[in-house]
Scaffold this motif. Structure first.
Motif, short mmCIF file in Angstrom:
data_model
loop_
_atom_site.label_atom_id
_atom_site.label_comp_id
_atom_site.label_asym_id
_atom_site.label_seq_id
_atom_site.Cartn_x
_atom_site.Cartn_y
_atom_site.Cartn_z
N THR A 280 -4.25 -27.05 67.14
CA THR A 280 -5.58 -26.39 66.32
C THR A 280 -5.56 -24.98 65.68
OG1 THR A 280 -7.68 -25.29 67.29
CG2 THR A 280 -6.04 -24.69 68.62
N VAL A 281 -6.47 -25.35 65.14
CA VAL A 281 -6.42 -24.12 63.56
C VAL A 281 -7.72 -23.55 63.57
CG1 VAL A 281 -4.28 -24.08 62.40
CG2 VAL A 281 -5.85 -25.49 61.69
N ASN A 282 -8.36 -23.23 62.60
CA ASN A 282 -9.55 -22.58 62.38
C ASN A 282 -10.25 -23.96 61.44
OD1 ASN A 282 -9.00 -19.49 62.23
ND2 ASN A 282 -11.15 -20.19 62.89
N ASP A 283 -11.36 -24.75 61.42
CA ASP A 283 -11.85 -26.05 60.52
C ASP A 283 -11.68 -25.51 58.97
OD1 ASP A 283 -13.03 -28.44 60.67
OD2 ASP A 283 -14.50 -27.34 59.54
N GLU A 284 -11.25 -24.63 58.20
CA GLU A 284 -11.59 -24.36 57.03
C GLU A 284 -9.88 -24.60 56.08
OE1 GLU A 284 -11.51 -20.27 54.91
OE2 GLU A 284 -11.75 -19.91 57.40
N TYR A 285 -8.46 -24.87 56.97
CA TYR A 285 -7.56 -24.57 57.26
C TYR A 285 -7.26 -25.88 57.62
CZ TYR A 285 -7.32 -20.30 56.89
OH TYR A 285 -8.30 -18.45 56.04
N ILE A 286 -7.49 -27.17 58.37
CA ILE A 286 -7.51 -28.59 58.84
C ILE A 286 -7.45 -29.15 57.35
CG2 ILE A 286 -7.73 -30.06 60.01
CD1 ILE A 286 -8.94 -28.58 61.81
N SER A 287 -6.05 -30.66 56.63
CA SER A 287 -5.98 -30.72 56.28
C SER A 287 -5.74 -32.69 56.68
CB SER A 287 -5.97 -30.27 54.70
OG SER A 287 -4.06 -30.13 54.95
N GLN A 288 -5.51 -32.39 57.79
CA GLN A 288 -5.08 -33.72 58.22
C GLN A 288 -5.52 -33.77 59.47
OE1 GLN A 288 -1.12 -31.23 57.63
NE2 GLN A 288 -0.39 -32.29 59.62
N ASN A 289 -5.35 -35.21 60.43
CA ASN A 289 -6.00 -35.45 61.30
C ASN A 289 -4.80 -34.92 62.93
OD1 ASN A 289 -8.89 -35.63 60.85
ND2 ASN A 289 -8.50 -37.97 59.53
N THR A 290 -3.43 -35.05 61.90
CA THR A 290 -2.84 -35.05 63.12
C THR A 290 -1.44 -34.02 62.13
OG1 THR A 290 -1.46 -37.13 61.85
CG2 THR A 290 -2.89 -37.06 64.05
N PHE A 291 -0.72 -33.80 63.50
CA PHE A 291 0.27 -33.09 63.05
C PHE A 291 1.33 -32.70 64.37
CE2 PHE A 291 2.96 -28.30 63.32
CZ PHE A 291 2.82 -28.78 61.43
N CYS A 292 2.64 -33.15 63.79
CA CYS A 292 3.47 -33.95 64.90
C CYS A 292 3.60 -35.02 65.94
CB CYS A 292 4.23 -32.79 65.87
SG CYS A 292 4.47 -31.06 65.14
N ASN A 293 2.79 -35.29 65.20
CA ASN A 293 1.76 -37.21 65.86
C ASN A 293 0.88 -36.24 66.72
OD1 ASN A 293 3.25 -39.07 64.33
ND2 ASN A 293 5.45 -38.41 65.75
N PHE B 103 -1.52 -23.20 68.54
CA PHE B 103 -2.27 -22.85 67.17
C PHE B 103 -1.80 -23.24 66.26
CE2 PHE B 103 -4.80 -20.47 64.39
CZ PHE B 103 -5.58 -20.47 64.66
N GLY B 104 -2.09 -23.23 64.77
CA GLY B 104 -1.24 -23.11 63.44
C GLY B 104 -0.69 -24.80 63.36
N LEU B 105 -0.83 -24.86 62.33
CA LEU B 105 0.22 -26.45 61.12
C LEU B 105 1.08 -26.00 60.42
CD1 LEU B 105 -3.69 -27.43 60.45
CD2 LEU B 105 -2.33 -28.66 63.14
N ASN B 106 2.00 -24.84 60.65
CA ASN B 106 3.02 -24.44 59.73
C ASN B 106 4.29 -24.78 61.05
OD1 ASN B 106 2.52 -22.75 61.46
ND2 ASN B 106 1.96 -21.29 60.19
N ASP B 107 5.33 -23.96 59.85
CA ASP B 107 6.59 -24.32 60.46
C ASP B 107 6.48 -23.41 61.65
OD1 ASP B 107 7.87 -25.32 58.03
OD2 ASP B 107 8.28 -23.60 58.01
N LEU B 108 6.28 -21.71 62.24
CA LEU B 108 6.46 -21.92 63.26
C LEU B 108 5.53 -22.34 64.77
CD1 LEU B 108 7.42 -19.38 65.05
CD2 LEU B 108 5.79 -17.95 64.46
N ALA B 109 4.27 -23.36 64.06
CA ALA B 109 4.16 -24.16 65.17
C ALA B 109 5.05 -25.73 65.13
CB ALA B 109 2.70 -24.67 64.56
N GLU B 110 5.25 -26.26 64.45
CA GLU B 110 6.15 -26.79 64.49
C GLU B 110 7.49 -26.87 65.66
OE1 GLU B 110 8.23 -30.43 61.54
OE2 GLU B 110 8.19 -28.72 60.73
N LEU B 111 7.66 -24.94 65.18
CA LEU B 111 9.28 -25.01 66.03
C LEU B 111 8.61 -25.20 67.82
CD1 LEU B 111 11.13 -21.67 63.58
CD2 LEU B 111 12.31 -24.41 64.27
#
Length: 220
Positions: free
Chosen positions: A43-56, A19-27
Motif C-alpha cells: 500500500t501507498v498513498n494513491d497519488e504514488y501508485i503507478s502500478q497495480n502489482t508489486f512483487c506479484n 507500506f511502500g513500492l521502493n527498494d526498502l519495501a522490496e527488501l
C-alpha cells in the motif's frame, strides 16, 4: 514465527500489508518470504501508485486500506527510510486502528529487553542485555547496540554503528555508517551523526555532528 512486541506474545500470521513500492519495501518482502511469512499486499498513498502489482502482490491505496484489509485482521509494516515520513505513516496507521509488525532477523543476536512496533532489524545486529528499543526504528545490518542502552522512537541506525553501553538515543535521530558512540552519552532528538564520526560527548537536539572527535557541523 512473528513476535508481536506490542502484545508481548507469539503470533502465527501471514496477514501483513507492507507500506511502500521502493527498494526498502522490496527488501522487507524478501526477508519475510525467506522466513516463510507471506505478506498479502502493498500500500501507498494513491497519488504514488503507478502500478497495480508489486512483487506479484496487489497494490491498494493507503486511503482505502480498511476496505480491503481491516485493522481487526491485518498488521501493517512500514519500512520507510525517512524518519519523519515513517513517523507520519506510523501515527496515521495507529490512529486508524492498525497494529504494526516488527521484523527481527533470526541472524541477529538479540538479548534486548523490549522491541516496539514497526521495527526492521536486519542481520548481524548485536543487541546486548538490558537494552530497550522503541517503536518505528530501523537498524540496518551489522550494528553493535551496547548494554543498558535506550533507543527511543522513529530512529534509523545505518550499518556498523557502534553504540557503547548506557547510551540514550532520543526520538528521530539518524546515525551514519561506521559512527561510534562512547559509553553513557545522549544523542538528542532529530540529531544526525555523520558517517565515520566518533562521538565522545552529548549531542543536543536538532544538530548535525561530524568528524573524529565529532563536533557540530558548521552550516556556513
Amino acid at each position: 514465527m512473528i513476535i508481536n512486541y506490542t502484545n508481548t506474545q507469539f503470533m502465527f500470521t501471514n496477514k501483513i500489508v507492507i507500506f511502500g513500492l521502493n527498494d526498502l519495501a522490496e527488501l522487507a518482502h524478501y526477508y519475510l518470504i525467506n522466513e516463510f511469512i507471506h505478506p498479502v499486499a502493498f500500500t501507498v498513498n494513491d497519488e504514488y501508485i503507478s502500478q497495480n502489482t508489486f512483487c506479484n502482490l496487489p497494490v491498494v491505496p493507503f486511503e482505502e486500506l480498511e476496505q480491503h484489509y481491516p485493522p481487526s485482521e491485518y498488521l501493517l509494516f512500514a519500512p520507510i527510510a525517512n524518519n519523519k515520513i515513517r513517523e507520519k505513516i506510523y501515527n496515521e496507521g495507529k490512529t486508524r486502528g492498525y497494529n504494526f509488525f516488527t521484523y527481527v532477523s533470526p541472524k541477529c543476536t538479540d538479548y534486548a529487553m523490549s522491541i516496539g512496533e514497526n521495527c526492521f532489524i536486519f542481520e548481524d545486529n548485536t543487541l546486548q542485555p538490558f537494552t530497550t528499543i522503541g517503536n518505528n526504528c530501523i537498524l540496518w545490518s551489522g550494528n553493535h547496540i551496547g548494554h543498558h542502552g535506550k533507543i527511543e522512537n522513529h530512529i534509523f541506525f545505518t550499518s556498523h554503528v557502534v553504540m557503547s553501553g548506557h547510551c540514550h538515543i532520543k526520538n528521530g535521530a539518524f546515525l551514519g555508517v561506521n559512527s561510534t558512540l562512547r559509553d553513557g552519552i545522549t544523542i538528542g532528538e532529530n540529531s544526525i551523526i555523520g558517517m565515520g564520526s566518533v562521538v565522545t560527548k552529548n549531542v543536543p537536539d536538532n544538530e548535525t555532528w561530524i568528524g573524529s572527535p565529532a563536533k557540530k557541523k558548521n552550516n556556513e
